[in-house]
Design a protein around this motif. Sequence first.
Motif, mmCIF file in Angstrom:
data_model
loop_
_atom_site.group_PDB
_atom_site.id
_atom_site.type_symbol
_atom_site.label_atom_id
_atom_site.label_comp_id
_atom_site.label_asym_id
_atom_site.label_seq_id
_atom_site.Cartn_x
_atom_site.Cartn_y
_atom_site.Cartn_z
ATOM 1 N N LEU A 143 72.049 30.235 39.433
ATOM 2 C CA LEU A 143 70.956 29.476 39.400
ATOM 3 C C LEU A 143 69.660 30.436 39.710
ATOM 4 O O LEU A 143 69.630 31.540 40.380
ATOM 5 C CB LEU A 143 70.969 28.268 40.406
ATOM 6 N N THR A 189 78.105 28.530 39.709
ATOM 7 C CA THR A 189 77.044 28.504 38.760
ATOM 8 C C THR A 189 75.849 29.439 39.359
ATOM 9 O O THR A 189 75.662 29.550 40.669
ATOM 10 C CB THR A 189 76.380 27.049 38.689
ATOM 11 N N ARG A 231 69.507 26.822 35.191
ATOM 12 C CA ARG A 231 71.041 27.288 35.296
ATOM 13 C C ARG A 231 71.196 28.174 34.254
ATOM 14 O O ARG A 231 71.074 28.232 33.067
ATOM 15 C CB ARG A 231 71.780 25.933 35.032
#
Length: 304
Positions: free
Chosen positions: A275, A273, A164
Motif C-alpha cells: 500500500l 498487500t 493499493r
Amino acid sequence: MLDLRRLEILHRFAALGTITATAADLGYSPSAISQQLAALEKEAGLALIERTARRASLTDAGRELAEHAALVLAAAETAHSRMRARIGTVGGRVTVSCIHALAPALAPHLAALQRAHPALNVVAHETGSATAAAAVLDRRYDLAVIDDWSARPPAEDSGLSVHRLRREDIVLAVPADHPLAERSGPATAAQLRRLVHDQTWLCAPAGQLSRAAGDRYLTGIDATPPRRWEFEGLHILAALVAGGAGVALLPAGLVQEQAGVAGVRPVPRMERTILALTRTTTREDPAVAACLHAARQALGSRHR
C-alpha cells in the motif's frame, strides 16, 4: 491572528507528546520549540502548555486549539496543493517513508524522479507499517509505502488516502533441496503441520505484522512450532532459509530473488498487500502525485 507555523508546532506536540520528540521531528532544538509554544500562548492569550519539572502537557485550551489547528492546517495544505496544481511544476519538498524490504526497489525510481525535476527535493526515511498511517496524518510523511498482512487491507480513513499497489502471495519458503520443493502442487495443512513440527520455524519478532499474520495462519491450521527463531527483516529470514536453518512464510517475490530457496504455495492461501498512504489534502499536489506514480512503477507489478 495565530501564526500558522506555531499552530503546526502545537499540532506536532499534541501528536508526539513531548517537547524533545517534537523538536527532533521538526529539526529544531527543544528550547526553540518551547519558545515558539510560549509565543503561541501569548498570541492566544491563555496557557496552552502545563509545565512541570519533568514534562510538559497540553491544557484543556491547548487540546482545543490543537484540534482547531488540525483543521486549519488541512485547509491550508489543500489550498497550497491546488495552487501548486495550477502551476503544474513538480517541485518542493516531499517526505517519503518506506519499509526497509521495499526500499531497494523504490529508491532508484525516486532518485530518477529528482533528476528529472531539479526543483523537487525528496526526503526518504525508513518506517514501520504499524505506525505509518498516524505519521502521514500528522504530516511527518507525505507518502508512506507499507505492507499489510491482513485479509482485508484498510479502507480510506478520515484524511487518509489508501492506494493499493499490488497483492502478493505469501509462500512457504524452504531450502531448494527440500523434498517439498520438488512438488508441483501446493502444500496441504497436514503437510504444513508436519513441517512445522520437524523444522525450525523462522519468523519476525513479536509485534511485527508478518509475525502476527503468520501466527494467525498457524493457529488456523492447528500448528504450533516447537522450535522458533526470531530475526528482524524478511531478507534475513530468506537468507537463513537458504542456509538450511529452517522454514518460513515469506512473500513470493522475495523468495524468487533469493538463491537457494524455493517457494511452495500453502493451502489455505495467504497474501499480503503493498500500500501507499497519502493525505487527502495533497491529492492535487503534482509533487506528491509524481512520487506516488514512482511508487506504482517500482512496486505495482513486480510479482503476483
